[in-house]
Design an enzyme around this catalytic site. Structure first.
Site, PDB file in Angstrom:
ATOM      1  N   LYS A   1       0.950  -2.700  11.733  1.00  0.00           N
ATOM      2  CA  LYS A   1       2.317  -2.916  11.237  1.00  0.00           C
ATOM      3  C   LYS A   1       2.592  -4.417  11.096  1.00  0.00           C
ATOM      4  CE  LYS A   1       4.129  -2.572  15.930  1.00  0.00           C
ATOM      5  NZ  LYS A   1       4.495  -1.611  16.977  1.00  0.00           N
TER       6      LYS A   1
ATOM      7  N   TYR B   1      16.245 -34.833  13.533  1.00  0.00           N
ATOM      8  CA  TYR B   1      17.654 -34.445  13.450  1.00  0.00           C
ATOM      9  C   TYR B   1      18.351 -34.545  14.804  1.00  0.00           C
ATOM     10  CZ  TYR B   1      17.256 -32.366   8.769  1.00  0.00           C
ATOM     11  OH  TYR B   1      17.090 -32.163   7.436  1.00  0.00           O
TER      12      TYR B   1
END
Ligand SMILES: *Cc1c(COP(=O)(O)O)cnc(C)c1O
Length: 658
Positions: free
Chosen positions: A65, A288
């Site tokens: 999956k 940042y």
């Protein structure tokens, strides 16, 4: 088509200098900023390790999956099947469909509850759903019966996971009911551990609940499965015959305690390269919001990987990358596309282009487990979010064998709009031929001619007969110079509208416009010496099935258009019908040749000419791009025949020379 070294991005090239030239062509990696290396050797090693804990006769289901936890579902599936996987586990019908489209044939179980909307895909691609309630089972059974199929299903029993699955107390009743539903077949029963890696007591409790249920149900399905990969190692049982292998098979420990029991090697390594090297002075900040202030002057490297590549934002000021085998701590915030790392402890000089191991290597500092511990993240999540931009490279026996884009970039034609599809087809032909002009030509001549308008459904003709009979005209004025030609055209095709047209023109340019119309069923090019009118070209009869059609002729410019209709035609719309068109016309003897074209996509054809008593002999030159027809000659006639099942491309035809 050879791609030279300069076009190859160097790290991969050096990483595997035993690449054959075939591989060189295959992996044109010149522009890769970051990439994923998948070691199939490590994967096989891990499977072998896990198999040590499984009963001898037990099989396993490879869990693929989420694109095999980011490792590439189809590649992992193929390798797992090679290693004996009896089944594959996916999350939804779409993942199963993709594997089927890629040629995977083993049973595929959809682990979580399916939606009603997924039923058509489940049936079409023979997937095995997990059923958790009776109404779903009944609808599935009904649809399967309508399609003449018997669909296997599994039941998931919730013994304490508290997620999907039928609650333990209600499972027996559901199974008794589902067994009675026609069209579906009880193929498997399973449960799922809530904490197999860390809570053996709770797992033992879940197992005992499951065993109690097994004792109560009237029949045992072929497959009984309980353990996920950590469960295989930690919770052996004596009732299951299938294990569901996920994270551990990808080489990740879900709990430190597992390290003593089993030796796992990480299958995925996420790599990048330094894009620039900078310095900051003491007190200056990086990134940042100025979350990192340099305690002293340091040099740092920018790695072009950010949270958009799957490198988790929470690794800001926490993660570690490996450059020249030295751990380099992440400084400042992870950006969307970039990460800064402190390189002051790397003994060698770091330069742009140097390889970086972002994570996944066996080095403990960059193992997925250590990284996830640093930010309280989940290794499952980190793996399946990784490499959103990266291409995956597969290695076997240390050699690069394959490069693949991410599964969601995988090509599935039905995902595309017609316009987009045309572009994809054309560029694929260009890729194959190495020449865009040739691609354009092939696309135009083959596809555009077939479809004319994009996305126009293609109705082909079949059982196609075209007969031409030459004779001497009775009219004195024409005898000597012209042959009289009776034609019969007959074919089967779906009726699209309640009329159709037969067109006749005196030159090719005029006739050309009728080739681009799909309401025209027959076109005749008249010799330039004749005027297109009711005398030089006549319909002797025109039929659809047994309806005799009326026709009206009109002149459009210098072309003769014959519109054929019948009031009952509308009853036949959308049905396969036989068209039969008989015409009579003239052909100049001085021309010495007559060409017949097959203008539409046609399956199975017979073209014949009858010149008995009129001409002593005739030559025949077929031009059938798809393969040569059989040519039969009788006295005064020639027949060209292609088998009933064989396709003829538009533009096929034959020249009769006399
Ligand atoms: C994902 C999944 C697994 C695999 O679990 P791992 O811990 O990765 O081995 C097994 N069973 C079910 C039902 C799952 O959904």
């Amino acid at each position: 088509m050879i791609y030279f070294h300069s076009e190859l991005f160097s790290p991969l090239f050096y990483a595997s200098n035993s690449l054959s030239s075939v591989n060189l062509v295959m992996i044109r990696t010149k522009s890769e900023r970051s990439w994923i290396e998948i070691s199939l050797d490590h994967f096989v090693h891990n499977l072998r390790e896990l198999q040590r804990f499984m009963p001898e006769k037990a099989s396993f289901m490879q869990i693929v999956k989420a694109d095999a936890y980011g490792h590439g579902a189809v590649e992992i599936a193929r390798e797992a099947i090679q290693q004996g996987a009896a089944m594959l586990g996916v999350a939804n019908a779409d993942e199963g469909k993709l594997l089927r489209l890629q040629g995977i044939q083993v049973p595929i179980l959809i682990l979580s509850p399916s939606l009603m909307e997924e039923i058509p895909i489940i049936l079409k691609y023979d997937l095995t759903p997990t059923i958790g309630n009776l109404p779903f089972g009944q609808i599935l059974g009904r649809v399967a019966r309508e399609k003449g199929k018997i669909l296997p299903f599994h039941v998931n029993v919730d013994t304490g996971m508290g997620r999907s699955g039928i609650r333990y107390e209600e499972a027996e009743a559901l199974i008794r009911e589902l067994i009675l539903v026609q069209g579906i077949n009880f193929d498997g029963l399973f449960t799922h551990y809530a904490a197999s890696e860390s809570d053996p007591e709770y797992s033992a409790y879940q197992l005992s609940q499951f065993k109690k249920l097994l004792a109560k149900i009237p029949e045992h399905p072929p497959w009984i499965h309980i353990a996920n990969s950590a469960g295989v190692v930690n919770c052996p049982d004596d009732v299951s015959n299938l294990s569901r292998l996920g994270l551990l098979s990808y080489g990740i420990y879900t709990d430190p305690s597992l390290c003593e029991k089993v030796n796992l090697k990480p299958v995925m390594t996420f790599k990048s390269r330094v894009s620039s090297v900078n310095r900051v002075k003491k007190g200056e900040s990086v990134g940042y919001n100025r979350t990192y202030i340099a305690p002293k002057e340091i040099s740092y490297a920018i790695v072009p990987v950010g949270y958009a590549d799957g490198y988790d934002y929470l690794l800001s000021n926490k993660g570690t990358l490996l450059i020249h085998d030295s751990p380099c701590p992440v400084i400042g915030k992870i950006s969307m596309d970039m990460t800064a790392v402190d390189i002051s402890s790397v003994p060698k000089e770091v330069r742009p282009g140097d390889e970086v191991i972002v994570f996944g290597d066996e080095h403990t500092k960059v193992r997925v487990e250590s990284l996830c511990r640093s930010y309280h993240g989940s290794p499952y999540e980190l793996l399946c979010q990784t490499g959103r931009r990266a291409r995956r490279f597969y290695f076997r026996d240390g050699e690069l064998i394959k490069a693949r884009p991410l599964a969601r970039r995988e090509f599935i034609s039905s995902d595309y709009e017609p316009d987009e599809l045309s572009r994809v087809i054309e560029s694929a032909i260009g890729e194959k031929t190495g020449n865009r002009d040739i691609a354009r030509l092939i696309f135009d001549t083959v596809l555009q001619r077939l479809f004319r308008e994009e996305s126009h459904p293609l109705f082909h003709r079949h059982q196609f007969y075209h007969r031409l009979r030459f004779s001497e005209p009775k009219e004195k004025s024409l005898a000597g110079e012209y042959f009289l030609i009776d034609t019969e055209l007959s074919f089967r095709k779906q009726l699209e509208r309640n009329y159709f047209m037969i067109a006749c023109a005196g030159n090719e340019r005029e006739l050309e416009k009728y080739f681009r119309r799909d309401d025209v069923e027959y076109r005749w090019l008249l010799d330039g010496s004749l005027r297109p009118d009711d005398r030089s070209f006549t319909i002797t009869s025109v039929r659809v099935n047994d309806l005799d059609l009326k026709y009206e002729s009109r002149l459009s410019g210098s072309c003769l258009e014959l519109i054929c209709t019948h009031k009952d035609l509308h009853n036949l719309l959308g049905k396969q019908v036989r068209f039969t068109i008989n015409t009579r016309t003239y052909y100049p003897k001085s021309s010495h040749q007559l060409t017949v074209y097959v203008t539409g996509l046609t399956r199975g054809a017979e073209i014949s000419v009858d010149y008995d008593g009129v001409l002593p002999s005739m030559d025949v030159i077929p031009f059938f791009p798809g393969g040569q027809p059989e040519i039969r000659r009788h006295k005064g006639s020639i027949h060209l025949i292609t088998p009933e099942k064989e396709w003829l491309l538009p533009g096929s035809g034959v020249v009769f020379a006399f």
